[in-house]
Design an enzyme around this catalytic site. Structure first.
Site: not given
Length: 259
Positions: A44, A47-50, A52, A66, A163
């Site tokens: 999908l 982002g900076g986290f990984g 989705v 996520k 955030d």
């Protein structure tokens, strides 16, 4: 290669991590099957986290997964933070967390699927933004405000999101907004209304001045971010990257000159 002792210690740590999270745990095999082994066709966004991924469980329930990247600045502590916060939150304008998975070096959060993706998918695209008439935009703005009010005043603990931005507002099948991504959130107890940190976390362009310069955060920090988001929803341009050639001002600066 890991020794038997190291493997035992790793298994004990993983077991303890699962107990600490106090949330339904999904087996990795189930999530892998649901997302077709995290296929690109099911991705999908990222982002900076990984990344989705969308998926479908055996009972037909659609989910969003996520997947925390191994190189992400968000680690296990941020994952635990997000789980411990959102697992106890119940509001129509907050995304619902269904469970998580910590297995075989994977750190996954499983949410209800938001079929219309995130707010930035619409408001910053010229063609898709036309699907959001003023009544829909007004409904989105009010929904975000209700979600923030719940976090700041009506939940058991006062929660500062830290955030809030367009990509962290998801839209359901009726275009109702739901605030997501609580990995950087902070909680206040009792009469506490303000905190301080030396480690800034969040997104430039949405940060309140006192937070960006001094590390001070409070409900006002989220209100500032909400104000930036409000301008973006109304005008349809990103605060970051906007530059008025004649005045040399950014988006917020231009709005101030119009007052």
């Amino acid at each position: 290669m890991c020794t038997t002792l190291e493997k035992t210690e790793n298994n004990m740590e993983m077991h303890q991590e699962r107990e600490d999270l106090e949330l339904p745990m999904f087996e990795l095999a189930i999530i892998t099957k649901a997302t077709n082994n995290f296929s690109l066709s099911n991705k999908l966004g990222e982002g900076g986290f990984g990344a989705v991924y969308q998926g479908t469980l055996a009972d037909g329930q659609e989910i969003a997964v996520k997947r925390l990247s191994n190189i992400s600045r968000q680690g296990l502590n941020e994952l635990k933070n997000e789980v411990s916060l959102i697992a106890n939150l119940q509001h129509r304008n907050l995304v619902k967390l269904l469970g998580c998975c910590i297995e075989a070096n994977e750190k996954l959060l499983i949410y209800e699927l938001m079929p219309n993706k995130s707010l930035d998918y619409f408001i910053f695209d010229q063609s898709r933004s036309e699907l959001l008439d003023w009544s829909k935009r007004f409904n989105i703005i009010c929904g975000i405000a209700r979600g923030l009010l719940y976090l700041h005043q009506d939940s058991r603990l006062r929660i500062i999101h830290r955030d809030l931005k367009a990509s962290n507002v998801l839209l359901d099948h009726e275009m109702n907004p739901k605030i997501s991504d609580f990995g950087l959130a902070k909680t206040f107890g009792g009469d506490q209304t303000e905190g301080n940190t030396k480690r800034l976390a969040g997104t430039y362009g949405y940060m309140a001045p006192e937070y960006a310069s001094e590390g001070l955060f409070s409900v006002k920090s989220d209100v500032f971010s909400f104000g930036i988001l409000l301008l973006e929803i109304l005008i349809g341009v990103r605060n970051r990257g906007f530059y008025h050639l004649e005045s040399g001002l950014n988006l917020t600066g231009c709005m101030e000159t119009m007052e």
